[in-house]
Structures are given as C-alpha cells and as structure tokens.
Design an enzyme around this catalytic site. Structure first.
Site: not given
Length: 221
Positions: A44, A110
């Site tokens: 992320d 991610e």
C-alpha cells in the site's frame, strides 16, 4: 507452478523466492499462516508513493485542491483494479471462501508489488521502474484526463429524490480486522431495497454500498 510462470511473464519479472509470489496471491481463507495481508500493508505504501510521485511530477496544476481528488482516484480500489486487469490478476488469486471482489483484487495488487520489492533485495528503484514500465502510461492518461472518483452517494440520492422524494439511509453493520487493516461493512437502504458495501474506511464502505444500491434500483426498473 505454470500459473505462477504466466504471471511472472506478464510482470516481466522472475521471482527468486517463489513462495513470496504465492503468499502475495493467497487470501486468508486459503491459508491462515501464509497469506497476503502483511505484504499488502507494505505494498500500500509502495504503490501509493510510486503513483503520487508521478502525479506531482506530471500534473498540470500543482495546487493541493486540484491534486487531492486526482490522488484519491489514482490510489483507489477502482483504479488498482483497472491496472490489475492488465495482468489478469484475478486468475491467479488463491481463495477458499467467498468470491473475488474489487477489494481483494486491490489488496493482492498491492501485495504483489511488496513481494517484488522484497524479492529484488528491497530495491525500491528497480521496483518503481518495473511498475512504471507496466503502468506509467495508464497513470499519465488518468492524470491528463483529470479522472476523479465517482461520488455514488450523490448519484444515489439524486435517483431516490427523483423517484420517491426521499434520501437513502446508511448504517454501519460491523468493523472487522486488526487496527492497521480494518474492514468496514455498511448497509445502504431505501424503501424495501438494501445492499451492503465494504471498504477500508466507513466513507469508502458507504460509497460501495451506494454503488450496489444504484445497480439494484436500475435492475428493478
């Protein structure tokens, strides 16, 4: 293993540690010990940095008021899912319970980049260049077009006001997961119609629930 090789070919990167790639693709329902959540937490931060760095470099307007809505779209599940389609990432996800939805695809996207980063010896420059090789043009197109996230709550309210002269209601159903990775589930309802949405924040879950309710209302016409 052939499936992993297919994904590596699409990525343009061969993993030295195949177990890292497997972990990035594994939902907690498939394996309680070896799943993608920790990788997703790192990924992320990595993916957001890669994208926001491009946004600041190439945006025609450097004012925060202009950049913020663009940033919100570029680091959204919606955009990550568009990028993930180039890799056909949904085909490689390992899951036992439930269906593969946008949230899971976004998380795996991610996690995948965190896996590349770790496998490359934590080489951030290499990881960023590989990411840009695959997705830079898509990101720059979105910046040039000035894409922003759709406000499904506003769209839904316009529909319900027109149809019934009433506003939809939202109710927080539950908050699940550890502190660093909370999952919010919200119900949207109007008359006898109800839908659920989930997201990493209450606001995101409300938007997802509103989007689903719009679809339901369109089907009922």
């Amino acid at each position: 293993m052939k499936m992993l090789e297919q994904l590596e070919k699409k990525l343009g990167y061969t993993f030295k540690d195949k177990s890292l790639l497997e972990k990035a693709l594994t939902h907690v329902s498939y394996s309680k010990k070896e799943h993608y959540e920790t990788l997703e937490f790192l990924g992320d931060a990595l993916v957001n940095f890669f994208i926001v760095d491009l946004l600041v470099q190439y945006s025609p307007n450097k004012r925060e008021g202009f950049l913020s809505p663009l940033k919100a779209y570029l680091i959204s599940e919606e955009f990550f899912n568009l990028l993930a389609q180039k890799l056909e990432l949904h085909k490689f996800i390992r899951i036992k319970r439930g269906k593969i939805n946008e949230t899971i695809i976004g998380d795996v996207f991610e996690a995948l980049w965190a896996a590349v980063y770790i496998d490359s010896g934590r080489d951030a420059n290499f990881t960023r260049e590989l990411f840009y090789k695959l997705f830079k043009e898509d990101i720059l197109s979105a910046i040039k077009e000035g894409r922003v996230k759709k406000d499904y709550k506003t769209i839904l309210q316009e529909i319900t006001q027109k149809r019934w002269k009433e506003r939809p209601e939202y109710r927080l159903i539950s908050v699940e997961g550890p502190h660093h990775k909370k999952k919010f589930i919200v119900e949207a309802k109007i008359k006898e119609y109800r839908t659920l949405g989930e997201g990493k924040s209450k606001k995101e879950a409300e938007q997802r629930a509103a989007e689903e309710l719009i679809k339901l209302l369109e089907e009922s016409e």
